[in-house]
Design a protein around this motif. Structure first.
Motif, PDB file in Angstrom:
ATOM      1  N   ASP A  11       0.808  -1.255  -0.033  1.00 10.64           N
ATOM      2  CA  ASP A  11      -0.137  -0.126  -0.065  1.00 10.64           C
ATOM      3  C   ASP A  11       1.014   1.310   0.074  1.00 10.64           C
ATOM      4  O   ASP A  11       0.444   2.227  -0.702  1.00 10.64           O
ATOM      5  N   ASN A  20       2.049   1.697  -3.474  1.00  7.85           N
ATOM      6  CA  ASN A  20       1.240   2.327  -4.171  1.00  7.85           C
ATOM      7  C   ASN A  20       0.933   3.731  -4.024  1.00  7.85           C
ATOM      8  O   ASN A  20       1.012   4.600  -5.117  1.00  7.85           O
ATOM      9  N   GLU A  25      -1.518   0.049 -13.731  1.00  8.43           N
ATOM     10  CA  GLU A  25      -2.790   1.078 -13.251  1.00  8.43           C
ATOM     11  C   GLU A  25      -2.600   2.243 -13.812  1.00  8.43           C
ATOM     12  O   GLU A  25      -1.469   2.637 -14.030  1.00  8.43           O
TER      13      GLU A  25
HETATM   14  C1  LIG Z   1      -3.428   1.553  -5.754  1.00  6.48           C
HETATM   15  O1  LIG Z   1      -3.919   2.683  -5.898  1.00  6.48           O
HETATM   16  C2  LIG Z   1      -5.067   2.707  -6.913  1.00  6.48           C
HETATM   17  C3  LIG Z   1      -5.358   3.967  -7.370  1.00  6.48           C
HETATM   18  O2  LIG Z   1      -5.865   4.978  -6.222  1.00  6.48           O
HETATM   19  C4  LIG Z   1      -6.283   1.696  -6.484  1.00  6.48           C
HETATM   20  O3  LIG Z   1      -7.106   1.820  -7.493  1.00  6.48           O
HETATM   21  C5  LIG Z   1      -5.514   0.366  -6.311  1.00  6.48           C
HETATM   22  O4  LIG Z   1      -6.603  -0.281  -5.658  1.00  6.48           O
HETATM   23  C6  LIG Z   1      -4.332   0.373  -5.184  1.00  6.48           C
HETATM   24  N1  LIG Z   1      -3.839  -0.865  -5.252  1.00  6.48           N
HETATM   25  C7  LIG Z   1      -3.211  -1.518  -4.127  1.00  6.48           C
HETATM   26  C8  LIG Z   1      -2.721  -2.948  -3.963  1.00  6.48           C
HETATM   27  O5  LIG Z   1      -3.517  -0.823  -2.922  1.00  6.48           O
END
Ligand SMILES: *[C@@H]1O[C@H](CO)[C@@H](O)[C@H](O)[C@H]1NC(C)=O
Ligand SMILES: *[C@@H]1O[C@H](CO)[C@@H](O)[C@H](O)[C@H]1NC(C)=O
Length: 226
Positions: free
Chosen positions: A105, A108, A174
């Motif tokens: 997280d 991310n 993503e």
């Molecule tokens: C990472 O961030 C994106 C955009 O906010 C989100 O859609 C995604 O679920 C996140 N992934 C994780 C593994 O947290």
């Protein structure tokens, strides 16, 4: 070509790492082989930390330089700053909170902060063009920062590619939201325009510090003792 003469002089191992680095699709193989990729990750984090520290230092210089030139009386510092476009409840506002997050997280979040500065150069160039005093040194720094931000994003995405082998919840490719071009600085009054630019550099500096802290936390979590 200069690059190939450099490559000839470096050892096979490093060359292999470089090739993997250039083509991150190959990286996951090292997970299969030794079940850890710790060496590769450690090497990637070394570069990543260096880049993050550079961004943090240069963005601090940029803010100081801009203020020294356009706000010698330091009036901006005493005004409440505008809310940074990256301000969000999902971004931890202290090191301790960041340390409590799961690595995936935090990674991310870090990539997302960087993505928000994707259009930095464009906005700064557009808005500084008509300022007197030709802030050439500042523009050069911003251009450098822009390149380093792209570089750091690439490093972190490489790390993410490796980690996604063991953490399938980390989706690849993503789309991260970029700065919408919020009109911080599209103001006709010079005082407001300058304060807008000051705020922009202030936010950049503050985010760069966060990113540098987050990278060092991630490094500690993912490749401890390295
Ligand atoms: C990472 O961030 C994106 C955009 O906010 C989100 O859609 C995604 O679920 C996140 N992934 C994780 C593994 O947290
Ligand atoms: C990267 O590795 C080199 C060589 O091992 C070391 O001297 C340097 O301090 C490291 N940099 C960071 C930011 O860890």
């Amino acid at each position: 070509m200069r690059l190939s003469s450099i490559q000839l002089r470096i050892s096979g191992t490093i060359l292999l790492l470089l090739l993997m680095w250039e083509n991150v699709a190959c990286v996951p193989r090292c997970v299969m082989k030794d079940g850890g990729c710790q060496k590769v990750l450690s090497w990637m984090f070394n570069m990543t930390s260096t880049t993050a520290e550079t961004i943090s230092r240069i963005s601090s210089d940029t803010l100081n330089e801009f203020d020294a030139q356009y706000d010698p009386g330091q009036k901006f510092l005493n005004r409440p700053t505008m809310i940074c476009h990256t301000a969000s409840r999902s971004i931890p506002n202290s090191k301790r909170k960041a340390e409590r997050m799961k690595s995936v997280d935090l990674l991310n979040v870090t990539i997302r902060i960087l993505a928000a500065w994707k259009n930095l150069l464009y906005h700064v160039k557009n808005n500084m063009a008509d300022l007197d005093g030709t802030p050439y040194a500042t523009t050069v720094k911003v251009e450098f920062l822009d390149g380093q931000i792209k570089r750091l994003t690439k490093h972190l995405q490489g790390i993410k590619t490796i980690l996604s082998q063991v953490h399938p919840e980390l989706k690849e490719n993503e789309n991260y939201p970029a700065w919408s071009g919020e009109p911080y600085v599209q103001q006709s009054r010079r005082g407001i325009q300058l304060f807008g630019l000051h705020s922009l550099f202030f936010c950049l500096h503050s985010d760069a510090q966060k990113v540098s802290d987050f990278v060092s936390i991630l490094r500690h979590q993912i490749v401890p003792n390295k």
